[in-house]
Structures are given as structure tokens and as C-alpha cells.
Design a protein around this motif. Structure first.
Motif, PDB file in Angstrom:
ATOM      1  N   SER A  77      10.559  -2.709  -6.409  1.00  0.00           N
ATOM      2  CA  SER A  77      10.190  -3.185  -5.074  1.00  0.00           C
ATOM      3  C   SER A  77       8.756  -3.683  -5.044  1.00  0.00           C
ATOM      4  O   SER A  77       8.450  -4.695  -4.401  1.00  0.00           O
ATOM      5  CB  SER A  77      10.354  -2.070  -4.034  1.00  0.00           C
ATOM      6  N   LEU A  78       7.881  -2.999  -5.761  1.00  0.00           N
ATOM      7  CA  LEU A  78       6.481  -3.417  -5.822  1.00  0.00           C
ATOM      8  C   LEU A  78       6.353  -4.773  -6.505  1.00  0.00           C
ATOM      9  O   LEU A  78       5.603  -5.636  -6.051  1.00  0.00           O
ATOM     10  CB  LEU A  78       5.644  -2.365  -6.545  1.00  0.00           C
ATOM     11  N   GLU A  79       7.116  -4.971  -7.576  1.00  0.00           N
ATOM     12  CA  GLU A  79       7.105  -6.273  -8.262  1.00  0.00           C
ATOM     13  C   GLU A  79       7.554  -7.393  -7.331  1.00  0.00           C
ATOM     14  O   GLU A  79       6.945  -8.470  -7.296  1.00  0.00           O
ATOM     15  CB  GLU A  79       8.030  -6.253  -9.483  1.00  0.00           C
ATOM     16  N   VAL A  80       8.620  -7.144  -6.572  1.00  0.00           N
ATOM     17  CA  VAL A  80       9.123  -8.148  -5.631  1.00  0.00           C
ATOM     18  C   VAL A  80       8.073  -8.432  -4.560  1.00  0.00           C
ATOM     19  O   VAL A  80       7.827  -9.583  -4.205  1.00  0.00           O
ATOM     20  CB  VAL A  80      10.457  -7.684  -4.997  1.00  0.00           C
ATOM     21  N   ASP A  95       6.369 -11.899  -3.627  1.00  0.00           N
ATOM     22  CA  ASP A  95       6.426 -12.407  -2.254  1.00  0.00           C
ATOM     23  C   ASP A  95       5.032 -12.733  -1.732  1.00  0.00           C
ATOM     24  O   ASP A  95       4.829 -13.757  -1.078  1.00  0.00           O
ATOM     25  CB  ASP A  95       7.086 -11.396  -1.315  1.00  0.00           C
ATOM     26  N   LEU A  96       4.083 -11.854  -2.008  1.00  0.00           N
ATOM     27  CA  LEU A  96       2.710 -12.093  -1.556  1.00  0.00           C
ATOM     28  C   LEU A  96       2.113 -13.331  -2.208  1.00  0.00           C
ATOM     29  O   LEU A  96       1.411 -14.106  -1.557  1.00  0.00           O
ATOM     30  CB  LEU A  96       1.836 -10.865  -1.827  1.00  0.00           C
ATOM     31  N   ARG A 152       0.835  -1.212   0.000  1.00  0.00           N
ATOM     32  CA  ARG A 152       0.000   0.000   0.000  1.00  0.00           C
ATOM     33  C   ARG A 152       0.866   1.258   0.000  1.00  0.00           C
ATOM     34  O   ARG A 152       0.579   2.217  -0.719  1.00  0.00           O
ATOM     35  CB  ARG A 152      -0.927   0.015   1.216  1.00  0.00           C
ATOM     36  N   ASP A 153       1.941   1.241   0.805  1.00  0.00           N
ATOM     37  CA  ASP A 153       2.836   2.401   0.862  1.00  0.00           C
ATOM     38  C   ASP A 153       3.471   2.667  -0.505  1.00  0.00           C
ATOM     39  O   ASP A 153       3.531   3.815  -0.959  1.00  0.00           O
ATOM     40  CB  ASP A 153       3.929   2.195   1.907  1.00  0.00           C
ATOM     41  N   LEU A 154       3.936   1.598  -1.152  1.00  0.00           N
ATOM     42  CA  LEU A 154       4.559   1.764  -2.469  1.00  0.00           C
ATOM     43  C   LEU A 154       3.533   2.209  -3.514  1.00  0.00           C
ATOM     44  O   LEU A 154       3.840   3.043  -4.367  1.00  0.00           O
ATOM     45  CB  LEU A 154       5.227   0.468  -2.920  1.00  0.00           C
TER      46      LEU A 154
END
Length: 193
Positions: A149-152, A156-157, A67-69
Motif C-alpha cells: 500500500s505504501l508503494e502504491v 500515486d503521490l 504517514r499512517d502507513l
């Protein structure tokens, strides 16, 4: 994010963890699984329930980061647009009228003449002045890093959700196996009496 791992039958993907998130083992044979761990049904169910809770906590943390990203990326894109607008107006003699937020919900209008620099809010009460070119480079790097970072995080999710599903299936299999074993013992006891 660290979670203790125990030995168990191999997981279907062969991955033991992803960025500190332990992989859940798919249990094909409950009897073998319990024998390998040296646990009884209740202990293994407790362990798996605890693991499931750990997965849920990690999921909440990752969702907050996501959400932050997702909020940060549009802000960076807006900053890039503003810097590009200032660079485009440079040398034309025309001023840029802009509304900016002074405080939450309070805006002010500014008239920006030709400028060679911009100030970027870096957070933690730090603002630095950059040339428009440096600001564009910095913002572009920040945007690329945020998207990466969002892709990672999304990956991860997905991994985490797979582990939750595998753990839930394992819990169900152990519980069903235990119910079946109890029925067999009841039938056996009834025949002996």
C-alpha cells in the motif's frame, strides 16, 4: 477523490487517470485548447485553479495515509519481533521480562512464561488471541499489505505531483498567451487610431 474531467488536448503520457486522479493535459497550443473547450481565458484559468485545488486536497489526503502507513509498519515489525522472541524462549524454561504500555506514557513490567498464544490488538476495541504461528502469519501478511500500500501511495503521490506541475505550467502558458494577445490588440488599436 473523484474530479470531473473535461475534454482537452492529449496529455503527454496518454494516461487519463490513476486511481481516480484525473491526468492533466499538457497544452501545446493555447488557442486550440481554448477552442476545443469552448472557454474564454478567465473561465479556463478558473477551471484550472479549481483543478489545482482539488489536486492539493487529494495530496493532503494521500500524505496523511502515507504517514499512517509509515507509522504502522514499524509497529507491525515490533509485534513480529515480540512473537519471534516468545517463540524462541518457548521450552527453554526462561521467562521473558517485558515492559508494555498500559496507557499513553504509562508502562508496566510483565514476566511472560512459556506461552503458545498471543493476543493481538486489532483496533476498534477488538483484541483476539492467536497461536504464535497464526499471529506470525497474520502479522507477516499485514506487513506485506502495508508495504504494498505504501508503494502504491508513493506512486500515486508522484503521479499527483506531475499533474500539479503540468497544471501550473498550463496556467502560466494561458496567462502568458493572454498577455501576448492583449499586447497585439493594443498595438493593432494604436495603429488604427
Amino acid at each position: 477523490m473523484a474530479m470531473a474531467m473535461s475534454s482537452s488536448s492529449s496529455s503527454s503520457s496518454g494516461v487519463t487517470e490513476r486511481r481516480g486522479i484525473p491526468a492533466a493535459a499538457f497544452v501545446e497550443d493555447v488557442q486550440t485548447y481554448l477552442s476545443q473547450l469552448g472557454l474564454d481565458v478567465n473561465s479556463s484559468l478558473s477551471f484550472l485553479q479549481e483543478r489545482l485545488q482539488q489536486y492539493r486536497l487529494v495530496e493532503m489526503k494521500l500524505l496523511a495515509q502515507q504517514r499512517d502507513l509509515q507509522a504502522k509498519i514499524p509497529d507491525i515489525e515490533k509485534c513480529l519481533d515480540v512473537v519471534a522472541t516468545l517463540q524462541a524462549k518457548k521450552g527453554t524454561g526462561g521467562a521473558v521480562l517485558a515492559d508494555f504500555e498500559v496507557s499513553e506514557g504509562i508502562y508496566s513490567r510483565a514476566r511472560i512464561e512459556d506461552t503458545d498464544s498471543v493476543c493481538l490488538w486489532l483496533g476498534a476495541n477488538v483484541m483476539l488471541e492467536y497461536s504464535c504461528e497464526e499471529a506470525t502469519d497474520l502479522l507477516q501478511r499485514n506487513l506485506e499489505n502495508a508495504r504494498a500500500s505504501l508503494e502504491v501511495l508513493v506512486t500515486d503521490l508522484q503521479f499527483l505531483r506531475d499533474q500539479v506541475t503540468i497544471t501550473q505550467v498550463t496556467i502560466a502558458r494561458i496567462y502568458n498567451w493572454d498577455v501576448h494577445q492583449r499586447r497585439i490588440r493594443q498595438v493593432s488599436a494604436a495603429k488604427d487610431s
